[in-house]
Design an enzyme around this catalytic site. Structure first.
Site, mmCIF file in Angstrom:
data_model
loop_
_atom_site.group_PDB
_atom_site.id
_atom_site.type_symbol
_atom_site.label_atom_id
_atom_site.label_comp_id
_atom_site.label_asym_id
_atom_site.label_seq_id
_atom_site.Cartn_x
_atom_site.Cartn_y
_atom_site.Cartn_z
ATOM 1 N N GLY A 101 0.818 -1.210 0.000
ATOM 2 C CA GLY A 101 0.000 0.000 0.000
ATOM 3 C C GLY A 101 0.848 1.254 0.000
ATOM 4 O O GLY A 101 0.566 2.222 -0.727
ATOM 5 N N GLY A 138 7.041 -0.502 20.367
ATOM 6 C CA GLY A 138 8.487 -0.324 20.352
ATOM 7 C C GLY A 138 8.956 0.306 19.052
ATOM 8 O O GLY A 138 9.852 1.161 19.043
ATOM 9 N N ASP A 182 -1.244 -8.442 18.509
ATOM 10 C CA ASP A 182 -1.703 -8.265 19.890
ATOM 11 C C ASP A 182 -2.856 -7.277 20.042
ATOM 12 O O ASP A 182 -3.548 -7.287 21.063
ATOM 13 C CB ASP A 182 -0.540 -7.802 20.774
ATOM 14 C CG ASP A 182 0.590 -8.814 20.827
ATOM 15 O OD1 ASP A 182 0.306 -10.014 20.672
ATOM 16 O OD2 ASP A 182 1.752 -8.405 21.019
ATOM 17 N N GLU A 242 -1.219 -15.155 27.327
ATOM 18 C CA GLU A 242 0.154 -15.483 27.713
ATOM 19 C C GLU A 242 0.653 -14.586 28.847
ATOM 20 O O GLU A 242 0.140 -13.492 29.073
ATOM 21 C CB GLU A 242 1.082 -15.340 26.502
ATOM 22 C CG GLU A 242 1.163 -13.918 25.958
ATOM 23 C CD GLU A 242 2.061 -13.803 24.739
ATOM 24 O OE1 GLU A 242 2.878 -14.708 24.498
ATOM 25 O OE2 GLU A 242 1.939 -12.795 24.016
ATOM 26 N N ARG A 278 1.274 -15.978 14.470
ATOM 27 C CA ARG A 278 1.804 -14.857 13.681
ATOM 28 C C ARG A 278 1.847 -15.142 12.186
ATOM 29 O O ARG A 278 2.070 -14.235 11.385
ATOM 30 C CB ARG A 278 3.217 -14.512 14.153
ATOM 31 C CG ARG A 278 3.268 -13.796 15.481
ATOM 32 C CD ARG A 278 4.670 -13.293 15.694
ATOM 33 N NE ARG A 278 4.843 -12.671 16.994
ATOM 34 C CZ ARG A 278 6.018 -12.362 17.508
ATOM 35 N NH1 ARG A 278 7.121 -12.640 16.822
ATOM 36 N NH2 ARG A 278 6.108 -11.799 18.687
#
EC number: 2.7.1.11
Length: 320
Positions: free
Chosen positions: A23, A105, A128, A223, A253
């Site tokens: 994109g 991060g 997540d 988790e 993932r």
């Protein structure tokens, strides 16, 4: 005037990252910009590993999982002298701005580069769904599909053996993936980090279910909350029902992104180019109520609140 941009993926990979890169690249080329892909995130930026991308560089990428540019953890990027080298590498190539696809991060790195005078736009790429300022992140719905498929398979065998299954779901410290999977997978019990809960509370609920005639059950847990093997052993000891733990791990993932993630990633990638052409830097893209929005990256990292989905939890509990 922006003429050249870079794009990288950083942190944990997520299905739809390739669609986001596509994109960014195709929207930028449509606007007459040149695009450079940076390999392995901020590490590649520091090591000056870049390649110019054209329309064909991203052909057949929209349906591919992972990220063809690669990703790497590079904590040294917190150091200003490391970032200074990265900026110098971009300037040598004539780059004017950078699009960063990743989690919080990755956003921190983009914010620091912007503070040093190099404009960046962040796109939320993580399964997540723990990024502030957006309802959903790129990769969340594909991971959800993967988790639900696993739960469906576990239910087949759990029902055959009248067994309790404890399923550990990713999410780091956010329970969204667990909650959504529990609703879609019909899980009988849920443990998420946003809600205080003890294993004795869980056992009491399981015993109540058994007393009502429940023959098997699926427990979904996020988790990092506890050791799921120990939890399974405790449940078996307290209830007398055979209990097994399953850690889904990194399979969550992978995989080809579902249509919603492809659409979301494509829209966000194109919107990042719009923002850069409007002169924005230090911003991150989100989707709220199905509308694209943008916020200051520092707000997404530190200042904004991310409301817990209580309505999801209430729904799940009503359906136990």
């Amino acid at each position: 005037m922006i003429k050249k941009i870079g794009v990288l993926t950083s942190g944990g990979d997520a299905p739809g990252m390739n669609a986001a890169i596509r994109g960014v690249v195709r929207a930028a080329l449509t606007e007459g910009l040149e695009v450079f892909g940076i390999y392995d995130g901020y590490l590649g930026l520091y090591e000056d590993r870049m390649v110019q991308l054209d329309r064909y560089s991203v052909s057949d990428m929209i349906n591919r999982g992972g990220t063809f540019l690669g990703s790497a953890r590079f904590p040294e990027f917190r150091e200003e002298h490391i970032r200074a080298v990265a900026i110098e590498n971009m300037k040598k190539r004539g780059l004017d701005a950078l699009v960063v696809i990743g989690g919080d991060g990755s956003y921190m790195g983009a914010m620091r580069l912007t503070e040093m005078g190099f404009p960046c736009i962040g796109l939320p790429g993580t399964i997540d769904n723990d990024i502030k300022g957006t309802d959903y992140t790129i990769g969340f719905f594909t991971a959800l599909s993967t988790v639900v498929e696993a739960i469906d398979r576990l239910r087949d065998t759990s029902s055959s053996h009248q067994r309790i299954s404890v399923v550990e779901v990713m999410g780091r410290y956010c329970g969204d993936l667990t909650l959504a999977a529990a609703i879609a997978g019909g899980c009988e019990f849920i443990m998420v980090p946003e809600v205080e809960y003890t294993r004795d509370d869980l056992v009491a609920e399981i015993k109540a279910g058994i007393a009502k005639g429940k023959k098997h059950a699926i427990v979904a847990i996020t988790e990092h909350m506890c050791d799921v093997d120990e939890l399974a052993s405790y449940i078996e000891k307290e209830t007398g029902r055979e209990t097994r733990a399953t850690v889904l791990g990194h399979i969550q993932r992978g995989g080809s992104p579902v249509p919603y993630d492809r659409i979301l990633a494509s829209r966000m990638g194109a919107y990042a180019i719009e923002l850069l052409l409007q002169g924005h830097g230090g911003r991150c893209v989100g989707i709220q109520n199905e509308k694209l929005v943008h916020h200051d990256i520092i707000d997404a990292i530190e200042n904004m609140k991310r409301p817990f989905k209580n309505d999801w939890l209430d729904c799940a509990k009503k359906l136990y």
